[in-house]
Design a protein around this motif. Structure first.
Motif, PDB file in Angstrom:
ATOM      1  N   TYR A 182      59.851 -20.530 -33.860  1.00 55.88           N
ATOM      2  CA  TYR A 182      59.746 -20.099 -35.005  1.00 55.88           C
ATOM      3  C   TYR A 182      59.699 -19.022 -35.658  1.00 55.88           C
ATOM      4  N   TRP A 183      59.571 -18.328 -35.004  1.00 61.27           N
ATOM      5  CA  TRP A 183      58.983 -16.326 -35.936  1.00 61.27           C
ATOM      6  C   TRP A 183      61.062 -16.142 -35.400  1.00 61.27           C
ATOM      7  N   GLU A 190      63.666 -15.551 -38.649  1.00 66.15           N
ATOM      8  CA  GLU A 190      63.812 -14.182 -38.080  1.00 66.15           C
ATOM      9  C   GLU A 190      65.643 -14.391 -38.336  1.00 66.15           C
ATOM     10  N   TYR A 198      58.849 -11.993 -32.479  1.00 61.36           N
ATOM     11  CA  TYR A 198      57.362 -11.723 -33.523  1.00 61.36           C
ATOM     12  C   TYR A 198      57.591 -10.106 -34.178  1.00 61.36           C
ATOM     13  N   ASN A 240      48.475 -20.145 -34.696  1.00 60.24           N
ATOM     14  CA  ASN A 240      49.173 -18.925 -34.001  1.00 60.24           C
ATOM     15  C   ASN A 240      48.383 -17.821 -33.403  1.00 60.24           C
ATOM     16  N   THR A 248      54.873 -21.322 -31.075  1.00 63.76           N
ATOM     17  CA  THR A 248      55.448 -20.101 -31.859  1.00 63.76           C
ATOM     18  C   THR A 248      56.464 -18.699 -31.729  1.00 63.76           C
ATOM     19  N   SER A 249      57.089 -18.884 -31.142  1.00 63.18           N
ATOM     20  CA  SER A 249      58.011 -18.158 -30.093  1.00 63.18           C
ATOM     21  C   SER A 249      59.345 -18.487 -31.416  1.00 63.18           C
ATOM     22  N   LEU A 298      60.506  -9.150 -35.520  1.00 66.05           N
ATOM     23  CA  LEU A 298      60.660  -9.480 -37.042  1.00 66.05           C
ATOM     24  C   LEU A 298      59.925  -9.102 -37.347  1.00 66.05           C
ATOM     25  N   ILE A 305      59.775 -14.881 -45.760  1.00 65.47           N
ATOM     26  CA  ILE A 305      58.375 -14.806 -44.924  1.00 65.47           C
ATOM     27  C   ILE A 305      57.051 -15.289 -45.268  1.00 65.47           C
ATOM     28  N   VAL A 318      53.634 -10.285 -43.184  1.00 63.37           N
ATOM     29  CA  VAL A 318      53.720 -11.666 -42.184  1.00 63.37           C
ATOM     30  C   VAL A 318      52.354 -12.078 -42.252  1.00 63.37           C
TER      31      VAL A 318
END
Length: 228
Positions: A80-81, A85, A156, A135, A77-78, A159, A109, A185
């Protein structure tokens, strides 16, 4: 942007992993195949034992990279964010008009993700589905406050802060820029989930996309700054 992203390395908090999976071919295979397997079977059914069988490696070798599957989910997940970004920064950096900049940010987004050929071992389309579906499991835990203090969610939060700043640049008088930014988001994930699984609970579909919805929501909540 495609050529700029080819040299991109998304930097993840080192506390999330034991060994950087980007540092070896095995690590990249762990990431690549975990995405494929979590998308196929769901996070609950996914195990390191199954992953080891899939990649033809001992389960113990996976534990040299990640302490447990929760940390692996945090890594995914990190990543992906962080990837999102970079897309946001590259796509909006040259836009000076606050309205156009915010509109572009909302599109990035909330849109449906397409595969980025810059990363051969990461399928961004499948990863986006995992983020949509899984998530919340990365932070709805008893350890969330401790992990937050250790910076696990910094990408996250950064962002969301970027979008919050764009909201404030467009409407300095608006009192809830952080709340609106986090709504966009998180809400984008939720609307994509509803569209795919509970269509009666959303007006979003292939024509009325989440992007259209959140663009309407944001700009109907704000008033553009007027000089003088």
């Amino acid at each position: 942007m495609k050529y700029l992203l080819q040299n991109l390395k998304v930097t993840i908090n080192e506390k999330i992993y034991l060994k950087d999976p980007e540092s070896s071919s095995l690590g990249k295979r762990i990431v690549e195949n975990s995405i494929l397997m979590i998308d196929q079977m769901g996070f609950e059914s996914f195990t390191f034992k199954k992953l080891g069988i899939q990649i033809g490696s001992n389960e113990s070798s996976i534990y040299r990279y990640f302490e447990n599957k929760h940390k692996l989910l945090l890594y995914l997940t990190s990543w992906y964010w962080g990837w999102l970004e970079y897309q946001l920064v590259f796509s909006t950096n040259s836009i000076s008009d606050p309205k156009k900049k915010l509109k572009m940010a909302i599109e990035i987004i909330t849109r449906t993700i397409e595969e980025d050929s810059s990363f051969s071992h990461i399928n961004e389309v499948l990863l986006s589905k995992i983020v949509i579906n899984e998530n919340s499991k990365s932070y709805l835990t008893k350890e969330v406050d401790k992990e937050n203090k250790e910076g696990y969610f910094s990408i996250y939060k950064r962002l969301v802060a970027r979008i919050k700043d764009m909201i404030s640049d467009f409407d300095q008088a608006y009192q809830y820029p952080s709340s609106l930014a986090s709504t966009v988001v998180e809400g984008a994930l939720h609307q994509h989930f509803l569209k795919d699984h509970f269509s009666s609970l959303t007006d979003c579909n292939d024509e009325n996309t989440p992007t259209k919805y959140f663009t309407d929501l944001v700009f109907n909540s704000l008033k553009e700054n007027v000089d003088g």
